[in-house]
Design a protein around this motif. Structure first.
Motif, PDB file in Angstrom:
ATOM      1  N   PHE A 205      -6.548   2.050  13.742  1.00  0.00           N
ATOM      2  CA  PHE A 205      -7.959   2.436  13.779  1.00  0.00           C
ATOM      3  C   PHE A 205      -8.065   3.945  14.012  1.00  0.00           C
ATOM      4  O   PHE A 205      -8.776   4.651  13.285  1.00  0.00           O
ATOM      5  CB  PHE A 205      -8.665   1.640  14.874  1.00  0.00           C
ATOM      6  N   ALA A 206      -7.303   4.464  14.975  1.00  0.00           N
ATOM      7  CA  ALA A 206      -7.310   5.902  15.244  1.00  0.00           C
ATOM      8  C   ALA A 206      -6.776   6.688  14.044  1.00  0.00           C
ATOM      9  O   ALA A 206      -7.313   7.750  13.693  1.00  0.00           O
ATOM     10  CB  ALA A 206      -6.481   6.202  16.498  1.00  0.00           C
ATOM     11  N   GLU A 207      -5.741   6.173  13.403  1.00  0.00           N
ATOM     12  CA  GLU A 207      -5.163   6.819  12.224  1.00  0.00           C
ATOM     13  C   GLU A 207      -6.180   6.869  11.085  1.00  0.00           C
ATOM     14  O   GLU A 207      -6.316   7.885  10.403  1.00  0.00           O
ATOM     15  CB  GLU A 207      -3.918   6.055  11.791  1.00  0.00           C
ATOM     16  N   ALA A 208      -6.891   5.767  10.881  1.00  0.00           N
ATOM     17  CA  ALA A 208      -7.908   5.722   9.824  1.00  0.00           C
ATOM     18  C   ALA A 208      -8.983   6.778  10.073  1.00  0.00           C
ATOM     19  O   ALA A 208      -9.384   7.496   9.148  1.00  0.00           O
ATOM     20  CB  ALA A 208      -8.542   4.328   9.753  1.00  0.00           C
ATOM     21  N   LEU A 209      -9.418   6.890  11.315  1.00  0.00           N
ATOM     22  CA  LEU A 209     -10.427   7.902  11.648  1.00  0.00           C
ATOM     23  C   LEU A 209      -9.888   9.313  11.412  1.00  0.00           C
ATOM     24  O   LEU A 209     -10.601  10.169  10.888  1.00  0.00           O
ATOM     25  CB  LEU A 209     -10.890   7.737  13.099  1.00  0.00           C
ATOM     26  N   ALA A 210      -8.634   9.526  11.776  1.00  0.00           N
ATOM     27  CA  ALA A 210      -8.017  10.842  11.560  1.00  0.00           C
ATOM     28  C   ALA A 210      -7.910  11.172  10.076  1.00  0.00           C
ATOM     29  O   ALA A 210      -7.946  12.343   9.692  1.00  0.00           O
ATOM     30  CB  ALA A 210      -6.632  10.884  12.213  1.00  0.00           C
TER      31      ALA A 210
ATOM     32  N   SER B 274      -7.134   3.547   1.610  1.00  0.00           N
ATOM     33  CA  SER B 274      -8.587   3.462   1.582  1.00  0.00           C
ATOM     34  C   SER B 274      -9.059   2.885   2.908  1.00  0.00           C
ATOM     35  O   SER B 274      -8.268   2.332   3.677  1.00  0.00           O
ATOM     36  CB  SER B 274      -9.068   2.575   0.433  1.00  0.00           C
ATOM     37  N   GLY B 275     -10.338   2.995   3.134  1.00  0.00           N
ATOM     38  CA  GLY B 275     -10.917   2.395   4.318  1.00  0.00           C
ATOM     39  C   GLY B 275     -10.720   0.890   4.326  1.00  0.00           C
ATOM     40  O   GLY B 275     -10.471   0.280   5.363  1.00  0.00           O
ATOM     41  N   GLN B 276     -10.810   0.274   3.149  1.00  0.00           N
ATOM     42  CA  GLN B 276     -10.658  -1.171   3.059  1.00  0.00           C
ATOM     43  C   GLN B 276      -9.228  -1.604   3.395  1.00  0.00           C
ATOM     44  O   GLN B 276      -9.023  -2.587   4.098  1.00  0.00           O
ATOM     45  CB  GLN B 276     -11.048  -1.655   1.669  1.00  0.00           C
ATOM     46  N   ILE B 277      -8.251  -0.859   2.898  1.00  0.00           N
ATOM     47  CA  ILE B 277      -6.853  -1.171   3.223  1.00  0.00           C
ATOM     48  C   ILE B 277      -6.641  -1.041   4.728  1.00  0.00           C
ATOM     49  O   ILE B 277      -6.025  -1.906   5.361  1.00  0.00           O
ATOM     50  CB  ILE B 277      -5.880  -0.248   2.452  1.00  0.00           C
ATOM     51  N   TYR B 278      -7.146   0.052   5.318  1.00  0.00           N
ATOM     52  CA  TYR B 278      -7.023   0.211   6.770  1.00  0.00           C
ATOM     53  C   TYR B 278      -7.693  -0.949   7.498  1.00  0.00           C
ATOM     54  O   TYR B 278      -7.147  -1.478   8.468  1.00  0.00           O
ATOM     55  CB  TYR B 278      -7.635   1.534   7.236  1.00  0.00           C
ATOM     56  N   ASN B 279      -8.866  -1.352   7.044  1.00  0.00           N
ATOM     57  CA  ASN B 279      -9.588  -2.432   7.711  1.00  0.00           C
ATOM     58  C   ASN B 279      -8.764  -3.718   7.710  1.00  0.00           C
ATOM     59  O   ASN B 279      -8.642  -4.387   8.742  1.00  0.00           O
ATOM     60  CB  ASN B 279     -10.949  -2.652   7.040  1.00  0.00           C
TER      61      ASN B 279
ATOM     62  N   TYR C 191     -11.530   8.023   7.397  1.00  0.00           N
ATOM     63  CA  TYR C 191     -12.120   6.710   7.138  1.00  0.00           C
ATOM     64  C   TYR C 191     -12.776   6.202   8.420  1.00  0.00           C
ATOM     65  O   TYR C 191     -12.193   6.305   9.489  1.00  0.00           O
ATOM     66  CB  TYR C 191     -11.063   5.709   6.678  1.00  0.00           C
ATOM     67  N   TRP C 192     -13.953   5.665   8.283  1.00  0.00           N
ATOM     68  CA  TRP C 192     -14.634   5.094   9.441  1.00  0.00           C
ATOM     69  C   TRP C 192     -15.362   3.836   9.001  1.00  0.00           C
ATOM     70  O   TRP C 192     -15.560   3.612   7.814  1.00  0.00           O
ATOM     71  CB  TRP C 192     -15.591   6.102  10.077  1.00  0.00           C
ATOM     72  N   SER C 193     -15.713   3.020   9.958  1.00  0.00           N
ATOM     73  CA  SER C 193     -16.379   1.751   9.672  1.00  0.00           C
ATOM     74  C   SER C 193     -17.693   1.676  10.426  1.00  0.00           C
ATOM     75  O   SER C 193     -17.879   2.360  11.431  1.00  0.00           O
ATOM     76  CB  SER C 193     -15.499   0.579  10.101  1.00  0.00           C
ATOM     77  N   ASN C 194     -18.563   0.810   9.969  1.00  0.00           N
ATOM     78  CA  ASN C 194     -19.809   0.558  10.668  1.00  0.00           C
ATOM     79  C   ASN C 194     -19.465  -0.076  12.018  1.00  0.00           C
ATOM     80  O   ASN C 194     -18.875  -1.156  12.059  1.00  0.00           O
ATOM     81  CB  ASN C 194     -20.684  -0.375   9.833  1.00  0.00           C
TER      82      ASN C 194
ATOM     83  N   ALA D 232       0.833  -1.208   0.000  1.00  0.00           N
ATOM     84  CA  ALA D 232       0.000   0.000   0.000  1.00  0.00           C
ATOM     85  C   ALA D 232       0.867   1.258   0.000  1.00  0.00           C
ATOM     86  O   ALA D 232       0.579   2.220  -0.719  1.00  0.00           O
ATOM     87  CB  ALA D 232      -0.940  -0.005   1.216  1.00  0.00           C
ATOM     88  N   GLN D 233       1.948   1.248   0.784  1.00  0.00           N
ATOM     89  CA  GLN D 233       2.836   2.414   0.832  1.00  0.00           C
ATOM     90  C   GLN D 233       3.564   2.601  -0.497  1.00  0.00           C
ATOM     91  O   GLN D 233       3.662   3.714  -1.002  1.00  0.00           O
ATOM     92  CB  GLN D 233       3.824   2.278   1.986  1.00  0.00           C
ATOM     93  N   GLN D 234       4.066   1.522  -1.080  1.00  0.00           N
ATOM     94  CA  GLN D 234       4.807   1.619  -2.341  1.00  0.00           C
ATOM     95  C   GLN D 234       3.921   2.066  -3.485  1.00  0.00           C
ATOM     96  O   GLN D 234       4.375   2.779  -4.375  1.00  0.00           O
ATOM     97  CB  GLN D 234       5.455   0.275  -2.676  1.00  0.00           C
TER      98      GLN D 234
END
Length: 116
Positions: free
Chosen positions: A63-68, A39-44, A71-74, A32-34
């Motif tokens: 999880f905190a980074e994704a929210l920042a 995306s939210g899916q990658i974070y998940n 990106y958020w999840s159900n 993902a970095q390269q």
């Protein structure tokens, strides 16, 4: 060879599984970095793999980074996710789920969801 008990076998299996999850986490993170993928899916996937590899603190940081990053999840899906079972009672996990609930309830979320 020394006889192994069932507990010995299961302990070795778990160590092998954790290593495989850690390898999968390293792969998705590096790829993902390269490739500049975010995306939210990658974070998940990264959150789940980190937790499954025994790195619950890393999973919570992701999880905190994704929210920042927006990106958020159900939250109900995250609570039901078997990959995150060990986090269900963790105070920080519950706090982050509350943030997801707020995002889910926001009027802008209904127009343009940004969830994993």
């Amino acid at each position: 060879m020394t006889a192994l008990t069932q507990d010995d076998v299961l302990e070795r299996l778990w160590a092998h599984e954790q290593e495989a999850y850690a390898d999968a986490y390293a792969f998705i993170t590096t790829a993902a970095q390269q490739q500049g993928l975010e995306s939210g899916q990658i974070y998940n996937f990264r959150i789940c793999l980190a937790n499954l590899s025994g790195q619950s603190d890393l999973a919570l940081r992701l999880f905190a980074e994704a929210l920042a990053q927006g990106y958020w999840s159900n939250p109900d899906q995250m609570l039901a996710d078997e990959d995150l079972l060990t986090l269900r009672d963790h105070v920080e996990f519950l706090r982050l789920l509350d943030i997801c609930r707020g995002q889910q309830a926001a009027p802008s979320a209904r127009r343009n969801p940004n969830c994993a």
